[in-house]
Scaffold this active site. Structure first.
Site, PDB file in Angstrom:
ATOM      1  N   ARG A   1       0.898  -1.312  -0.082  1.00 44.29           N
ATOM      2  CA  ARG A   1       0.035   0.049  -0.189  1.00 44.29           C
ATOM      3  C   ARG A   1       0.819   1.166   0.030  1.00 44.29           C
ATOM      4  O   ARG A   1       0.700   2.178  -0.715  1.00 44.29           O
ATOM      5  CB  ARG A   1      -0.673  -0.057   1.229  1.00 44.29           C
ATOM      6  CG  ARG A   1      -2.290   0.687   1.282  1.00 44.29           C
ATOM      7  CD  ARG A   1      -3.342   0.241   1.990  1.00 44.29           C
ATOM      8  NE  ARG A   1      -2.765   0.321   3.580  1.00 44.29           N
ATOM      9  CZ  ARG A   1      -2.417   1.074   4.257  1.00 44.29           C
ATOM     10  NH1 ARG A   1      -2.770   2.200   4.036  1.00 44.29           N
ATOM     11  NH2 ARG A   1      -2.095   0.856   5.563  1.00 44.29           N
TER      12      ARG A   1
ATOM     13  N   TYR B   1       9.500 -22.987  13.385  1.00 44.94           N
ATOM     14  CA  TYR B   1      10.280 -21.933  13.026  1.00 44.94           C
ATOM     15  C   TYR B   1      10.883 -21.816  11.907  1.00 44.94           C
ATOM     16  O   TYR B   1      10.629 -21.018  10.926  1.00 44.94           O
ATOM     17  CB  TYR B   1      11.254 -21.772  14.177  1.00 44.94           C
ATOM     18  CG  TYR B   1      12.344 -20.795  13.838  1.00 44.94           C
ATOM     19  CD1 TYR B   1      12.108 -19.481  14.437  1.00 44.94           C
ATOM     20  CD2 TYR B   1      13.781 -20.822  13.597  1.00 44.94           C
ATOM     21  CE1 TYR B   1      12.829 -18.498  14.315  1.00 44.94           C
ATOM     22  CE2 TYR B   1      14.634 -19.921  13.186  1.00 44.94           C
ATOM     23  CZ  TYR B   1      14.373 -18.526  13.807  1.00 44.94           C
ATOM     24  OH  TYR B   1      14.964 -17.618  13.597  1.00 44.94           O
TER      25      TYR B   1
ATOM     26  N   ARG C   1      19.957 -20.114  24.074  1.00 49.50           N
ATOM     27  CA  ARG C   1      20.803 -20.072  23.104  1.00 49.50           C
ATOM     28  C   ARG C   1      22.069 -20.490  23.686  1.00 49.50           C
ATOM     29  O   ARG C   1      22.402 -20.156  24.617  1.00 49.50           O
ATOM     30  CB  ARG C   1      20.814 -18.984  22.270  1.00 49.50           C
ATOM     31  CG  ARG C   1      19.681 -18.951  21.187  1.00 49.50           C
ATOM     32  CD  ARG C   1      19.461 -17.881  20.308  1.00 49.50           C
ATOM     33  NE  ARG C   1      18.846 -16.754  20.862  1.00 49.50           N
ATOM     34  CZ  ARG C   1      18.657 -15.492  20.075  1.00 49.50           C
ATOM     35  NH1 ARG C   1      18.800 -15.582  18.855  1.00 49.50           N
ATOM     36  NH2 ARG C   1      17.770 -14.775  20.634  1.00 49.50           N
TER      37      ARG C   1
HETATM   38  P1  NAD Z   1      14.640 -11.897  20.111  1.00 49.31           P
HETATM   39  O1  NAD Z   1      13.719 -13.099  20.507  1.00 49.31           O
HETATM   40  O2  NAD Z   1      15.631 -11.251  20.821  1.00 49.31           O
HETATM   41  O3  NAD Z   1      13.671 -10.847  19.495  1.00 49.31           O
HETATM   42  C1  NAD Z   1      12.489 -10.978  18.496  1.00 49.31           C
HETATM   43  C2  NAD Z   1      11.444 -10.020  18.876  1.00 49.31           C
HETATM   44  O4  NAD Z   1      10.240 -10.082  18.219  1.00 49.31           O
HETATM   45  C3  NAD Z   1      11.189  -9.762  20.446  1.00 49.31           C
HETATM   46  O5  NAD Z   1      11.600  -8.515  21.030  1.00 49.31           O
HETATM   47  C4  NAD Z   1       9.858 -10.306  20.597  1.00 49.31           C
HETATM   48  O6  NAD Z   1       9.155  -9.821  21.657  1.00 49.31           O
HETATM   49  C5  NAD Z   1       9.212  -9.875  19.269  1.00 49.31           C
HETATM   50  N1  NAD Z   1       8.190 -10.620  18.963  1.00 49.31           N
HETATM   51  C6  NAD Z   1       7.866 -12.019  18.905  1.00 49.31           C
HETATM   52  N2  NAD Z   1       6.611 -12.550  18.461  1.00 49.31           N
HETATM   53  C7  NAD Z   1       6.058 -11.274  18.105  1.00 49.31           C
HETATM   54  C8  NAD Z   1       4.881 -10.966  17.669  1.00 49.31           C
HETATM   55  N3  NAD Z   1       4.006 -11.921  17.608  1.00 49.31           N
HETATM   56  N4  NAD Z   1       4.578  -9.558  17.657  1.00 49.31           N
HETATM   57  C9  NAD Z   1       5.436  -8.621  17.810  1.00 49.31           C
HETATM   58  N5  NAD Z   1       6.631  -8.865  18.249  1.00 49.31           N
HETATM   59  C10 NAD Z   1       6.839 -10.132  18.411  1.00 49.31           C
HETATM   60  O7  NAD Z   1      15.416 -12.638  18.861  1.00 49.31           O
HETATM   61  P2  NAD Z   1      16.650 -11.915  18.019  1.00 49.31           P
HETATM   62  O8  NAD Z   1      17.827 -12.929  18.013  1.00 49.31           O
HETATM   63  O9  NAD Z   1      16.981 -10.522  18.122  1.00 49.31           O
HETATM   64  O10 NAD Z   1      15.930 -12.124  16.448  1.00 49.31           O
HETATM   65  C11 NAD Z   1      15.415 -11.070  15.731  1.00 49.31           C
HETATM   66  C12 NAD Z   1      15.122 -11.660  14.090  1.00 49.31           C
HETATM   67  O11 NAD Z   1      16.202 -12.305  13.803  1.00 49.31           O
HETATM   68  C13 NAD Z   1      14.035 -12.880  14.446  1.00 49.31           C
HETATM   69  O12 NAD Z   1      12.977 -12.858  13.415  1.00 49.31           O
HETATM   70  C14 NAD Z   1      14.733 -14.279  14.208  1.00 49.31           C
HETATM   71  O13 NAD Z   1      14.084 -15.095  13.442  1.00 49.31           O
HETATM   72  C15 NAD Z   1      15.956 -13.582  13.408  1.00 49.31           C
HETATM   73  N6  NAD Z   1      17.156 -14.320  13.458  1.00 49.31           N
HETATM   74  C16 NAD Z   1      18.027 -14.247  14.415  1.00 49.31           C
HETATM   75  C17 NAD Z   1      19.119 -14.952  14.658  1.00 49.31           C
HETATM   76  C18 NAD Z   1      19.835 -15.103  15.674  1.00 49.31           C
HETATM   77  O14 NAD Z   1      21.046 -16.035  15.977  1.00 49.31           O
HETATM   78  N7  NAD Z   1      19.876 -14.260  16.753  1.00 49.31           N
HETATM   79  C19 NAD Z   1      19.388 -16.001  13.722  1.00 49.31           C
HETATM   80  C20 NAD Z   1      18.540 -16.250  12.483  1.00 49.31           C
HETATM   81  C21 NAD Z   1      17.603 -15.144  12.541  1.00 49.31           C
HETATM   82  N1  UDP Z   2      23.675 -26.047  22.588  1.00 51.30           N
HETATM   83  C1  UDP Z   2      24.459 -26.553  23.566  1.00 51.30           C
HETATM   84  N2  UDP Z   2      24.145 -26.343  24.994  1.00 51.30           N
HETATM   85  C2  UDP Z   2      23.346 -25.266  25.389  1.00 51.30           C
HETATM   86  C3  UDP Z   2      22.657 -24.868  24.336  1.00 51.30           C
HETATM   87  C4  UDP Z   2      22.592 -25.133  22.839  1.00 51.30           C
HETATM   88  O1  UDP Z   2      25.318 -27.370  23.422  1.00 51.30           O
HETATM   89  O2  UDP Z   2      23.057 -24.948  26.472  1.00 51.30           O
HETATM   90  C5  UDP Z   2      23.823 -26.465  21.102  1.00 51.30           C
HETATM   91  C6  UDP Z   2      22.605 -26.679  20.463  1.00 51.30           C
HETATM   92  O3  UDP Z   2      22.266 -28.285  20.797  1.00 51.30           O
HETATM   93  C7  UDP Z   2      22.972 -26.506  19.096  1.00 51.30           C
HETATM   94  C8  UDP Z   2      23.900 -25.259  19.378  1.00 51.30           C
HETATM   95  O4  UDP Z   2      24.355 -25.262  20.640  1.00 51.30           O
HETATM   96  O5  UDP Z   2      23.864 -27.462  18.351  1.00 51.30           O
HETATM   97  C9  UDP Z   2      23.450 -24.028  18.912  1.00 51.30           C
HETATM   98  O6  UDP Z   2      22.350 -23.889  19.560  1.00 51.30           O
HETATM   99  P1  UDP Z   2      21.237 -22.410  19.691  1.00 51.30           P
HETATM  100  O7  UDP Z   2      20.177 -22.757  20.382  1.00 51.30           O
HETATM  101  O8  UDP Z   2      22.287 -21.555  20.188  1.00 51.30           O
HETATM  102  O9  UDP Z   2      21.137 -22.225  18.085  1.00 51.30           O
HETATM  103  P2  UDP Z   2      20.666 -23.139  16.724  1.00 51.30           P
HETATM  104  O10 UDP Z   2      20.522 -24.649  17.189  1.00 51.30           O
HETATM  105  O11 UDP Z   2      19.181 -22.594  16.464  1.00 51.30           O
HETATM  106  O12 UDP Z   2      21.543 -23.068  15.908  1.00 51.30           O
END
Ligand code: NAD
Ligand code: UDP
Length: 313
Positions: free
Chosen positions: A107, A146, A187
């Site tokens: 939009r 996810y 994590r």
């Molecule tokens: P995070 O959980 O800290 O942040 C996600 C935010 O989204 C939170 O503030 C949460 O309250 C908000 N949220 C969740 N559901 C919602 C909803 N229905 N409406 C409004 N807000 C909502 O995680 P992050 O690590 O900051 O991740 C941010 C983005 O990056 C996510 O989309 C995640 O999938 C993506 N991502 C993160 C990683 C990583 O390693 N951190 C890796 C790959 C992708």
């Molecule tokens: N993991 C671990 N100990 C922990 C938390 C996670 O060994 O206390 C491992 C988990 O099984 C995975 C890797 O660390 O193999 C990364 O996990 P995370 O949840 O950070 O991210 P993702 O699996 O989504 O990449």
């Protein structure tokens, strides 16, 4: 300088809060939308004095109307513990959230960027993973809400682009860490640092030989901003990650060294569908964004440990 109006969904989360900060520092007006499921006001409280920052409580599953130039769609829990807590809500957040943000972008003729994930590659058979790899994802497992939610969001982004000409950008984010990760979020980086600082056992899932590639949050934010600035013909998806690859045992040992902790390593069962390996091919990001990560694991962990040390006091 142009002051853009920018919506950041999930802006009170870990990555979102760093992105809001950066966008404000560049003179933009930032609307931060969040339902505080995994994020918190704490993460952005320091921005509230800025007259160009606005914080809105809203759930992205419901439509949201506002007038903006750009949208960064980050709303979605990212840690397995949190996204599995309410799996149906997770997939609704990815899919309905994408539809709502794409409708808004359509939009407004605004640019919209999707925070996708390396999880679209599942447990990959190709290593490292280039964007052209379609992945190996279990559609019915405990991580599927996810992984498949994010895959469907990518499909929606591409279809709105092809069918309606929406100006889209997709970034596939690999494991990202840094200050403001939620200490409870399960994590691996936050778990190991908190365990090391508290002198508790370091919980290694499986035998600890699985690998991940960890990128520091500032590098990630830089990549997102560069991606948004590319011209409309480049939609991605583009990988953003640090190609340095570590086993979980190597990560644990490095964190023990940097914290000086005497915590012991203990081995716990590997969660199902846990990917064996993960490493980004960042050739495309180098070419299209002139980007590569600058902060290596040791340096990034030192900054992250300092943050956790402070909040645990
Ligand atoms: P995070 O959980 O800290 O942040 C996600 C935010 O989204 C939170 O503030 C949460 O309250 C908000 N949220 C969740 N559901 C919602 C909803 N229905 N409406 C409004 N807000 C909502 O995680 P992050 O690590 O900051 O991740 C941010 C983005 O990056 C996510 O989309 C995640 O999938 C993506 N991502 C993160 C990683 C990583 O390693 N951190 C890796 C790959 C992708
Ligand atoms: N993991 C671990 N100990 C922990 C938390 C996670 O060994 O206390 C491992 C988990 O099984 C995975 C890797 O660390 O193999 C990364 O996990 P995370 O949840 O950070 O991210 P993702 O699996 O989504 O990449």
């Amino acid at each position: 300088m142009t002051r853009r109006k920018i919506l950041v969904t999930g802006g009170a989360g870990f990555i979102g809060s760093h992105l809001c900060e950066r966008l404000l520092s560049e003179g933009n007006e930032v609307l931060c939308l969040d339902n505080y499921f995994t994020g918190s006001k704490e993460n952005v409280v320091h921005l509230l004095d800025n007259p160009y920052f606005e914080l809105i409580r809203h759930d992205i599953v419901h439509p949201f109307h506002v007038d903006v130039d750009q949208i960064y769609n980050l709303a979605c829990p990212a840690s397995p513990v949190h996204y599995q807590y309410n799996a149906i809500k997770t997939i609704k957040t990815s899919v309905m959230g994408a539809i709502n943000m794409l409708g808004l972008a359509k939009r407004l003729k605004a640019k919209v960027l999707q925070a996708s994930t390396s999880e679209v590659y599942g447990d990959p058979h190709i290593h490292p993973q280039p964007e052209s790899y379609w992945g190996n994802v279990n559609p019915i497992g405990i991580r599927s809400c996810y992984d498949e939610g994010k895959r469907c969001a990518e499909t929606l982004f591409m279809d709105y682009h092809r069918q309606n000409g929406v100006r889209i950008k997709i970034v596939r984010i690999f494991n990202t860490y840094g200050p403001r990760m939620n200490p409870e979020d399960g994590r691996v980086v936050s778990n190991f640092i908190v365990q090391a600082l508290k002198g508790e056992d370091i919980t290694i899932y499986g035998d600890g030989t699985q690998t991940r590639s960890f990128q520091y949050v500032d590098d990630m934010v830089e990549a997102m901003i560069r991606m948004m600035a590319t011209d409309d013909s480049f939609t991605g998806p583009v990988n953003t990650g640090n190609p340095g690859e570590f086993t979980m045992i190597e990560l644990a040992r490095l964190i023990l060294e940097l914290t000086g902790s005497k915590s012991k390593l203990v081995f716990e069962p590997l969660p199902s569908d846990d990917p064996k390996q993960r490493k980004p091919d960042i050739t495309l990001a180098k070419e299209k964004l002139d980007w590569e990560p600058k902060i290596q694991l040791r340096e990034g962990l030192i900054k992250t440990i300092a943050y956790f040390d402070n909040i645990l006091e």
